[in-house]
Each structure stands twice: as structure tokens, then as C-alpha cells.
Design an enzyme around this catalytic site. Structure first.
Site, PDB file in Angstrom:
ATOM      1  N   ASP A 119     -13.268 -16.238   7.246  1.00  0.00           N
ATOM      2  CA  ASP A 119     -12.966 -17.228   8.281  1.00  0.00           C
ATOM      3  C   ASP A 119     -14.241 -17.894   8.774  1.00  0.00           C
ATOM      4  O   ASP A 119     -15.200 -17.212   9.164  1.00  0.00           O
ATOM      5  CB  ASP A 119     -12.235 -16.545   9.436  1.00  0.00           C
ATOM      6  CG  ASP A 119     -11.875 -17.517  10.541  1.00  0.00           C
ATOM      7  OD1 ASP A 119     -10.885 -18.251  10.365  1.00  0.00           O
ATOM      8  OD2 ASP A 119     -12.613 -17.560  11.552  1.00  0.00           O
ATOM      9  N   THR A 121     -15.017 -19.742  11.512  1.00  0.00           N
ATOM     10  CA  THR A 121     -15.423 -19.554  12.904  1.00  0.00           C
ATOM     11  C   THR A 121     -15.963 -18.142  13.108  1.00  0.00           C
ATOM     12  O   THR A 121     -16.951 -17.944  13.816  1.00  0.00           O
ATOM     13  CB  THR A 121     -14.242 -19.839  13.854  1.00  0.00           C
ATOM     14  OG1 THR A 121     -13.807 -21.182  13.625  1.00  0.00           O
ATOM     15  CG2 THR A 121     -14.634 -19.700  15.313  1.00  0.00           C
ATOM     16  N   HIS A 126     -20.436 -14.698  14.187  1.00  0.00           N
ATOM     17  CA  HIS A 126     -21.232 -13.528  13.767  1.00  0.00           C
ATOM     18  C   HIS A 126     -22.710 -13.895  13.663  1.00  0.00           C
ATOM     19  O   HIS A 126     -23.574 -13.186  14.182  1.00  0.00           O
ATOM     20  CB  HIS A 126     -20.702 -13.049  12.418  1.00  0.00           C
ATOM     21  CG  HIS A 126     -21.525 -11.988  11.752  1.00  0.00           C
ATOM     22  ND1 HIS A 126     -21.214 -10.640  11.800  1.00  0.00           N
ATOM     23  CD2 HIS A 126     -22.656 -12.070  10.999  1.00  0.00           C
ATOM     24  CE1 HIS A 126     -22.120  -9.952  11.117  1.00  0.00           C
ATOM     25  NE2 HIS A 126     -23.006 -10.790  10.627  1.00  0.00           N
ATOM     26  N   GLU A 127     -22.996 -15.032  13.006  1.00  0.00           N
ATOM     27  CA  GLU A 127     -24.402 -15.433  12.848  1.00  0.00           C
ATOM     28  C   GLU A 127     -25.027 -15.770  14.213  1.00  0.00           C
ATOM     29  O   GLU A 127     -26.196 -15.464  14.451  1.00  0.00           O
ATOM     30  CB  GLU A 127     -24.510 -16.614  11.872  1.00  0.00           C
ATOM     31  CG  GLU A 127     -24.018 -16.325  10.463  1.00  0.00           C
ATOM     32  CD  GLU A 127     -24.670 -15.118   9.788  1.00  0.00           C
ATOM     33  OE1 GLU A 127     -23.970 -14.400   9.035  1.00  0.00           O
ATOM     34  OE2 GLU A 127     -25.878 -14.868  10.024  1.00  0.00           O
ATOM     35  N   HIS A 130     -26.256 -12.700  15.753  1.00  0.00           N
ATOM     36  CA  HIS A 130     -27.626 -12.336  15.341  1.00  0.00           C
ATOM     37  C   HIS A 130     -28.660 -13.102  16.173  1.00  0.00           C
ATOM     38  O   HIS A 130     -29.644 -12.535  16.630  1.00  0.00           O
ATOM     39  CB  HIS A 130     -27.855 -12.657  13.860  1.00  0.00           C
ATOM     40  CG  HIS A 130     -27.153 -11.736  12.922  1.00  0.00           C
ATOM     41  ND1 HIS A 130     -27.123 -10.372  13.101  1.00  0.00           N
ATOM     42  CD2 HIS A 130     -26.435 -11.996  11.793  1.00  0.00           C
ATOM     43  CE1 HIS A 130     -26.438  -9.817  12.114  1.00  0.00           C
ATOM     44  NE2 HIS A 130     -25.998 -10.786  11.305  1.00  0.00           N
ATOM     45  N   ASP A 136     -26.465  -6.326  12.357  1.00  0.00           N
ATOM     46  CA  ASP A 136     -25.223  -6.020  11.659  1.00  0.00           C
ATOM     47  C   ASP A 136     -24.746  -4.622  12.036  1.00  0.00           C
ATOM     48  O   ASP A 136     -25.556  -3.736  12.326  1.00  0.00           O
ATOM     49  CB  ASP A 136     -25.451  -6.076  10.147  1.00  0.00           C
ATOM     50  CG  ASP A 136     -25.535  -7.500   9.653  1.00  0.00           C
ATOM     51  OD1 ASP A 136     -26.488  -7.819   8.915  1.00  0.00           O
ATOM     52  OD2 ASP A 136     -24.673  -8.310  10.072  1.00  0.00           O
TER      53      ASP A 136
HETATM   54 ZN   LIG Z   1     -24.792 -10.303   9.692  1.00  0.00          ZN
END
Ligand SMILES: [Zn+2]
Length: 188
Positions: A119, A121, A126-127, A130, A136
Site C-alpha cells: 500500500d 500510503t 513508514h518512511e 524513519h 524498522d
Molecule cells: Zn523501514
């Protein structure tokens, strides 16, 4: 007897009055106002990832709601860019934050993960995680945003878990608002 009774009645009346006066609650000071969290505003630019602009805006809105100590807005012309998003043919990866108003990180929005059906979005949220300082966390759980591609490809959850939100809130709490330069670490 009668005089004594009257005296008693009068004494009781006085005592009653004294007691009433005694229990009046002292004027308590107004409760101290809760400290106002300093909101850190970060800008993002995705002119080099136009095909994902809707997903980028949706992910920024999610982080603004879920972690109110940080506010991610689209950079206007000439404004310093804190989070630069570029489209990339490979796998998504990002410079690990937490990014500050005086620093900047880059997100490579990797097409490989899109082609594999993840997905969009969720990928960019997720990025951005970071960029906000989250590493992670390959739990395989869809409820964890930082589990990334360890969760099933059908997972469309783009919201950080309560634990992930708490870390980002701490990263951007008043105490943590230092401008220390970032050590460049890439997370995919
Ligand atoms: Zn990651």
C-alpha cells in the site's frame, strides 16, 4: 435549670456557627495550567515524486493527527525542506531521523515495493516514521507501522501503533528539541 438550659442553647448556637465558619474551604489557588507542548513544524517536498503526492499528503495528515508534537506541512517556494521525497526505481529507504527544523533527510520512494503490491500510503507513512526517528521493527504485525514489508502485502494500515506514537511524541517533546546534527543511517 432554665438559665442553664438557655446558656447551653446559646453555647450550642455559638458552637454551631463556629463550626460552620470552621469548615469553609480555604480559597484554593487555580490549578496550574498544563504545560503547552512545543509543536515542531517540519516541511516536506515531493516535487520529484509527483505520482505519489496524494499518498504523501495522506501520510503527513496521519502523523499530524497521531503525533501532535510534530506538524508536517508541504514546503512553500524558497522554504527550507526538512523531508525531501524523491521517486526511486529501487526499494524504499530513508535517512534515519529524528529530523529537526534546521536539518534535512531524504526519502527514496521506491517503486519496487509498489510493484510488489504494498500500500502506497503505508509505504510513505513508514518512511516518514524513519524521518521522525523510528527504526524498522520487523514484527510481521499489520498494526505496527514500522513492521514495513514484514507484514502481509494486503496490510493497508498507515497509522503508527500507540508505542510508535509515544516514541515520536518523545522525540519532539519540548525536552528533546535539540538541533544536534543527524548521523546518517539509511533504513529501508
Ligand atoms: Zn523501514
Amino acid at each position: 435549670m432554665q438559665r442553664r438550659t438557655l446558656a447551653l442553647v446559646a453555647a450550642n448556637a455559638l458552637l454551631g456557627a463556629a463550626v460552620v465558619v470552621g469548615v469553609a474551604t480555604p480559597a484554593t489557588a487555580a490549578p496550574a495550567a498544563a504545560p503547552v507542548a512545543a509543536v515542531t513544524t517540519l516541511t516536506y517536498d515531493d516535487t520529484q515524486a509527483q505520482q505519489y503526492a496524494t499518498n504523501d499528503a495522506a501520510a503527513a495528515a496521519i502523523w499530524n493527527t497521531d503525533a501532535p508534537n510534530v506538524h508536517i506541512v508541504k514546503a512553500t517556494r524558497g522554504q527550507k525542506v526538512n523531508i525531501k521525497i524523491v521517486a526511486d526505481p529501487g526499494w524504499p529507504h530513508t535517512t534515519l531521523g529524528p529530523v529537526r527544523p534546521s536539518t534535512s533527510v531524504q526519502i527514496w520512494f521506491g517503486k519496487q515495493a509498489v510493484d510488489e503490491g504494498f500500500d502506497k500510503t503505508r509505504i510513505i507513512a513508514h518512511e516518514m516514521g524513519h524521518a521522525l526517528g523510528l527504526p524498522d521493527n520487523r514484527t510481521g504485525l499489520c498494526s505496527d507501522l514500522m513492521s514495513g514489508h514484514s507484514a502481509p502485502v494486503s496490510c493497508t494500515n498507515a497509522h503508527p501503533s500507540p508505542a510508535e506514537r509515544a516514541v515520536v511524541q518523545r522525540n519532539y517533546s519540548r525536552l528533546a528539541a535539540s538541533d544536534a546534527p543527524l548521523t546518517v543511517v539509511i533504513q529501508d
